[in-house]
Design a protein around this motif. Structure first.
Motif, PDB file in Angstrom:
ATOM      1  N   ILE A   1     -36.067  29.043  14.532  1.00  0.00           N
ATOM      2  CA  ILE A   1     -36.140  30.381  13.951  1.00  0.00           C
ATOM      3  C   ILE A   1     -34.991  30.555  12.966  1.00  0.00           C
ATOM      4  N   SER A   2     -33.840  29.949  13.283  1.00  0.00           N
ATOM      5  CA  SER A   2     -32.701  30.000  12.364  1.00  0.00           C
ATOM      6  C   SER A   2     -31.938  28.681  12.433  1.00  0.00           C
ATOM      7  N   VAL A   3     -31.346  28.311  11.301  1.00  0.00           N
ATOM      8  CA  VAL A   3     -30.497  27.120  11.203  1.00  0.00           C
ATOM      9  C   VAL A   3     -29.233  27.555  10.472  1.00  0.00           C
ATOM     10  N   VAL A   4     -28.064  27.323  11.095  1.00  0.00           N
ATOM     11  CA  VAL A   4     -26.797  27.791  10.548  1.00  0.00           C
ATOM     12  C   VAL A   4     -25.823  26.622  10.439  1.00  0.00           C
ATOM     13  N   PRO A   5     -25.303  26.329   9.229  1.00  0.00           N
ATOM     14  CA  PRO A   5     -24.309  25.250   9.090  1.00  0.00           C
ATOM     15  C   PRO A   5     -22.891  25.775   9.336  1.00  0.00           C
ATOM     16  N   PHE A   6     -22.063  24.928   9.920  1.00  0.00           N
ATOM     17  CA  PHE A   6     -20.641  25.204  10.095  1.00  0.00           C
ATOM     18  C   PHE A   6     -19.874  24.041   9.494  1.00  0.00           C
ATOM     19  N   GLY A   7     -19.452  24.185   8.262  1.00  0.00           N
ATOM     20  CA  GLY A   7     -18.774  23.092   7.579  1.00  0.00           C
ATOM     21  C   GLY A   7     -19.748  21.980   7.278  1.00  0.00           C
ATOM     22  N   ALA A   8     -19.209  20.783   7.131  1.00  0.00           N
ATOM     23  CA  ALA A   8     -20.038  19.639   6.740  1.00  0.00           C
ATOM     24  C   ALA A   8     -20.580  18.862   7.933  1.00  0.00           C
TER      25      ALA A   8
ATOM     26  N   VAL B   1     -21.290  20.253  11.504  1.00  0.00           N
ATOM     27  CA  VAL B   1     -21.964  20.888  12.636  1.00  0.00           C
ATOM     28  C   VAL B   1     -23.038  21.843  12.124  1.00  0.00           C
ATOM     29  N   VAL B   2     -24.219  21.748  12.695  1.00  0.00           N
ATOM     30  CA  VAL B   2     -25.321  22.645  12.369  1.00  0.00           C
ATOM     31  C   VAL B   2     -25.904  23.154  13.676  1.00  0.00           C
ATOM     32  N   LEU B   3     -26.181  24.457  13.729  1.00  0.00           N
ATOM     33  CA  LEU B   3     -26.826  25.028  14.906  1.00  0.00           C
ATOM     34  C   LEU B   3     -28.235  25.455  14.539  1.00  0.00           C
TER      35      LEU B   3
ATOM     36  N   VAL C   1     -23.625  16.097  12.027  1.00  0.00           N
ATOM     37  CA  VAL C   1     -24.176  15.417  10.854  1.00  0.00           C
ATOM     38  C   VAL C   1     -23.111  14.512  10.253  1.00  0.00           C
ATOM     39  N   THR C   2     -23.465  13.250  10.033  1.00  0.00           N
ATOM     40  CA  THR C   2     -22.570  12.280   9.408  1.00  0.00           C
ATOM     41  C   THR C   2     -23.293  11.657   8.224  1.00  0.00           C
ATOM     42  N   ASP C   3     -22.705  11.792   7.047  1.00  0.00           N
ATOM     43  CA  ASP C   3     -23.302  11.242   5.818  1.00  0.00           C
ATOM     44  C   ASP C   3     -24.752  11.697   5.635  1.00  0.00           C
TER      45      ASP C   3
ATOM     46  N   VAL D   1     -19.502  28.773  25.647  1.00  0.00           N
ATOM     47  CA  VAL D   1     -18.719  28.908  24.423  1.00  0.00           C
ATOM     48  C   VAL D   1     -18.481  27.516  23.845  1.00  0.00           C
ATOM     49  N   LEU D   2     -18.846  27.329  22.576  1.00  0.00           N
ATOM     50  CA  LEU D   2     -18.582  26.078  21.866  1.00  0.00           C
ATOM     51  C   LEU D   2     -17.371  26.321  20.956  1.00  0.00           C
TER      52      LEU D   2
END
Length: 106
Positions: free
Chosen positions: A16-23, A25-27, A45-47, A103-104
């Motif tokens: 339903i949603s995809v949120v990036p945190f920097g280069a 981590v993606v939730l 995510v790596t490369d 909590v992450l």
């Protein structure tokens, strides 16, 4: 195990949603109406390739960013707790009002 490996098509992971945190981590968050299950994936995510996935089912997930603290000379890390613990994202609780919380830390 059949659901996790994709051998069974009875559970569909449609975000339903995809949120990036920097280069790195993606939730992704979603809800399966057939089974009344909410889920959150934390992808590393790596490369440009997803290299690690953590999955949380029927759990409220909060992401907090911890700022590092430095001592008085400004050079070395402090032993005191970080002064800034900013909550940057929280999952929506789909379908159930009482679920375990997690909590992450980023």
């Amino acid at each position: 195990m059949r659901l996790l490996t994709g051998a069974s098509s009875s559970f569909v992971f449609a975000p339903i949603s995809v949120v990036p945190f920097g280069a790195t981590v993606v939730l992704a968050e979603g809800y399966n109406t057939k089974r009344a299950v909410s889920w959150v994936h934390a992808w590393t995510v790596t490369d440009g390739v997803i290299t690690h996935v953590k999955e949380y089912l029927n759990t409220s997930v909060t992401v907090k960013r911890f700022a590092s603290a430095v001592d008085g000379d400004g050079d070395s890390p402090s032993t005191s707790p970080p002064p800034n613990c900013q909550s940057v994202w929280q999952s929506k609780v789909w379908g159930k009002s009482v679920v375990p919380a997690l909590v992450l830390a980023l």
